[in-house]
Design a protein around this motif. Structure first.
Motif, short mmCIF file in Angstrom:
data_model
loop_
_atom_site.label_atom_id
_atom_site.label_comp_id
_atom_site.label_asym_id
_atom_site.label_seq_id
_atom_site.Cartn_x
_atom_site.Cartn_y
_atom_site.Cartn_z
N LEU A 86 0.84 -1.21 0.00
CA LEU A 86 0.00 0.00 0.00
C LEU A 86 0.87 1.26 0.00
O LEU A 86 0.58 2.23 -0.72
N HIS A 87 1.91 1.24 0.82
CA HIS A 87 2.82 2.38 0.86
C HIS A 87 3.49 2.58 -0.51
O HIS A 87 3.59 3.71 -1.00
N ALA A 88 3.95 1.49 -1.12
CA ALA A 88 4.60 1.58 -2.42
C ALA A 88 3.65 2.18 -3.47
O ALA A 88 4.05 3.05 -4.25
N LEU A 89 2.42 1.73 -3.48
CA LEU A 89 1.46 2.26 -4.45
C LEU A 89 1.15 3.72 -4.18
O LEU A 89 0.90 4.49 -5.12
N SER A 90 1.15 4.12 -2.91
CA SER A 90 0.88 5.53 -2.59
C SER A 90 1.98 6.44 -3.13
O SER A 90 1.73 7.60 -3.44
N LEU A 91 3.20 5.92 -3.25
CA LEU A 91 4.30 6.71 -3.81
C LEU A 91 4.06 7.04 -5.28
O LEU A 91 4.63 7.99 -5.81
N PHE A 92 3.22 6.24 -5.94
CA PHE A 92 2.88 6.49 -7.33
C PHE A 92 1.57 7.26 -7.46
O PHE A 92 1.02 7.39 -8.54
N GLY A 93 1.06 7.74 -6.32
CA GLY A 93 -0.13 8.57 -6.33
C GLY A 93 -1.45 7.82 -6.24
O GLY A 93 -2.51 8.42 -6.34
#
Length: 129
Positions: A86-93
């Protein structure tokens, strides 16, 4: 239809039932007037035990309580993986709801494989076809 395919279908059915049970347990605590922290903790504990019994009994054919520590350890890694992704995907907006929805297939595969080969290893052959 192979035994493994049937087991995967049972896993998916158990996942749907477990989700409903977890939400119902949480909602029951809330409706009984429990504070939010108690509702979350109570729902989590009841959901964890229910999930162990449903996955273990319905999917893998074992509800031996000696498997609970492995189940708990596996659930902790599943939670950690979920948070990391989830954190990784949030880095892509990506927003949290869309991200969680996109991760469901990944987490389901990880969940099945983890339970099949770590938690309930050696138990899976006991499930009737």
């Amino acid at each position: 239809m192979t035994g493994e395919f049937r087991r995967v279908l049972r896993f998916l059915v158990a996942g749907l039932v477990n989700t409903g049970f977890g939400f119902a347990a949480y909602a029951a605590f809330i409706l009984l007037g429990a504070p939010l922290a108690v509702a979350v903790a109570g729902g989590t504990v009841l959901g964890f035990l229910f999930n162990f019994l449903s996955y273990g009994g319905f999917v893998f054919g074992s509800t031996s309580y000696r498997l609970l520590p492995r189940f708990l350890l596996f659930y902790a890694t599943l939670c950690g993986l979920n948070l990391l992704l989830l954190h990784a995907l949030s880095l892509f907006g990506a927003g949290p709801l869309l991200s969680q929805a996109a991760l469901l297939p990944v987490l389901a595969v990880y969940g099945y494989l983890g339970m099949r080969f770590f938690v309930f290893r050696g138990q899976a052959s006991q499930v009737a076809p």
